[in-house]
Design a protein around this motif. Sequence first.
Motif, PDB file in Angstrom:
ATOM      1  N   ASP A  44       0.822  -1.214   0.000  1.00 40.60           N
ATOM      2  CA  ASP A  44       0.000   0.000   0.000  1.00 40.60           C
ATOM      3  C   ASP A  44       0.860   1.269   0.000  1.00 40.60           C
ATOM      4  OD1 ASP A  44      -2.154  -1.707   0.085  1.00 40.60           O
ATOM      5  OD2 ASP A  44      -2.447  -1.514   2.242  1.00 40.60           O
ATOM      6  N   ASN A 112      -4.195   7.715  -1.570  1.00 34.59           N
ATOM      7  CA  ASN A 112      -4.310   6.573  -0.676  1.00 34.59           C
ATOM      8  C   ASN A 112      -4.073   5.248  -1.390  1.00 34.59           C
ATOM      9  OD1 ASN A 112      -4.907   5.111   1.674  1.00 34.59           O
ATOM     10  ND2 ASN A 112      -7.064   4.954   1.118  1.00 34.59           N
ATOM     11  N   ASP A 115      -7.355   0.758   1.541  1.00 30.72           N
ATOM     12  CA  ASP A 115      -8.803   0.973   1.602  1.00 30.72           C
ATOM     13  C   ASP A 115      -9.279   1.452   2.971  1.00 30.72           C
ATOM     14  OD1 ASP A 115     -11.442   1.026   0.850  1.00 30.72           O
ATOM     15  OD2 ASP A 115     -11.731  -1.139   0.921  1.00 30.72           O
ATOM     16  N   ASN A 117      -8.000   3.313   5.039  1.00 30.05           N
ATOM     17  CA  ASN A 117      -7.692   4.716   5.343  1.00 30.05           C
ATOM     18  C   ASN A 117      -8.769   5.665   4.830  1.00 30.05           C
ATOM     19  OD1 ASN A 117      -5.221   4.182   6.576  1.00 30.05           O
ATOM     20  ND2 ASN A 117      -4.048   4.442   4.703  1.00 30.05           N
ATOM     21  N   ASN A 118      -9.665   5.159   4.013  1.00 30.33           N
ATOM     22  CA  ASN A 118     -10.649   6.049   3.377  1.00 30.33           C
ATOM     23  C   ASN A 118     -11.526   6.783   4.388  1.00 30.33           C
ATOM     24  OD1 ASN A 118      -9.923   5.681   0.666  1.00 30.33           O
ATOM     25  ND2 ASN A 118     -11.080   3.758   0.531  1.00 30.33           N
ATOM     26  N   MET A 121      -9.535   9.644   5.911  1.00 27.58           N
ATOM     27  CA  MET A 121      -9.388  10.754   4.969  1.00 27.58           C
ATOM     28  C   MET A 121     -10.675  11.561   4.886  1.00 27.58           C
ATOM     29  SD  MET A 121      -7.137   9.352   1.755  1.00 27.58           S
ATOM     30  CE  MET A 121      -8.462   8.354   1.087  1.00 27.58           C
ATOM     31  N   LYS A 122     -11.780  10.863   4.808  1.00 29.71           N
ATOM     32  CA  LYS A 122     -13.078  11.516   4.668  1.00 29.71           C
ATOM     33  C   LYS A 122     -13.372  12.439   5.843  1.00 29.71           C
ATOM     34  CE  LYS A 122     -18.012  10.260   4.552  1.00 29.71           C
ATOM     35  NZ  LYS A 122     -18.957   9.106   4.486  1.00 29.71           N
ATOM     36  N   TYR A 138      -9.177  13.930  -1.418  1.00 22.14           N
ATOM     37  CA  TYR A 138      -8.662  12.597  -1.104  1.00 22.14           C
ATOM     38  C   TYR A 138      -9.025  11.632  -2.233  1.00 22.14           C
ATOM     39  CZ  TYR A 138     -13.421  12.326   0.919  1.00 22.14           C
ATOM     40  OH  TYR A 138     -14.775  12.392   1.138  1.00 22.14           O
ATOM     41  N   PHE A 140      -8.561   7.724  -4.098  1.00 28.98           N
ATOM     42  CA  PHE A 140      -8.267   6.297  -3.949  1.00 28.98           C
ATOM     43  C   PHE A 140      -8.742   5.580  -5.214  1.00 28.98           C
ATOM     44  CE2 PHE A 140      -9.637   1.990  -2.449  1.00 28.98           C
ATOM     45  CZ  PHE A 140      -8.390   1.503  -2.087  1.00 28.98           C
TER      46      PHE A 140
END
Length: 250
Positions: A44, A112, A115, A117-118, A121-122, A138, A140
Amino acid sequence: MKKAKELIYMTRDEVKKAIEDFPVAILPLGATEQHGHHLPLGVDIFLAEGISRKLSERTGAMMLPSLPFGYSWVWRDIPGTVSLQQHHVESVIKDVAHSVSRYGIKLLVLINGHDANNASMKYATRELMDELSLPVIYLFYPNLQLRMQEYCETPSWHGMIHACEFETSMMLALKPELVDMKKAVREYPEQPKLYGKSGISLGEISKSGVYGDATKATKEKGEKMLNVFIDEMEEMMLEAYKEKICLSHI
């Protein structure tokens, strides 16, 4: 093509000049966790860095050092895993944004590779909207499922990517020396009825750590998907920067 502007290799004077030329910073977000027996734990990180580096080359945006740890709770018992709590990832993102905003960065772009980490980030981006005038976007893998349908032969495991044809192909395009295709396998574990509704984790339901079919991965597939993602991310980055500049003149 221009050389990537990687912060850790630059002097303070070079950083100052880079910000004057194009005040955009890219933060790669990764994780340190298992990716089967054929891929390293840094998948990642390598994918986020590779994409960020190419975006820096294209645009002149400054690439910050990558965050090597993410929320990796599901693999917590597998040797090598380093997991941060979800809210800690969010806090690091916010601290980075506050730091770069002090010396002239006008847009922060999160790239990113992990996954989980989404969510961080949001929510970090939402909170920063109320704290700073610095916009944050952000990204991905834009339109991921569509790109997988176009370029991959095999389906994802319930919409998830992990050590599969997709990630292995991307690694073959960016870090082929770290991929051992002789150890690549296909595994689509049965999904427990309570998965996603309880504490059942991915680490408990896959024998190999692969979710999908890594044996179908190729460098060519990875390169095609990589180019599409970078094109789309570059377009979104420039659109966000354009909006920031336009709003600043209103």
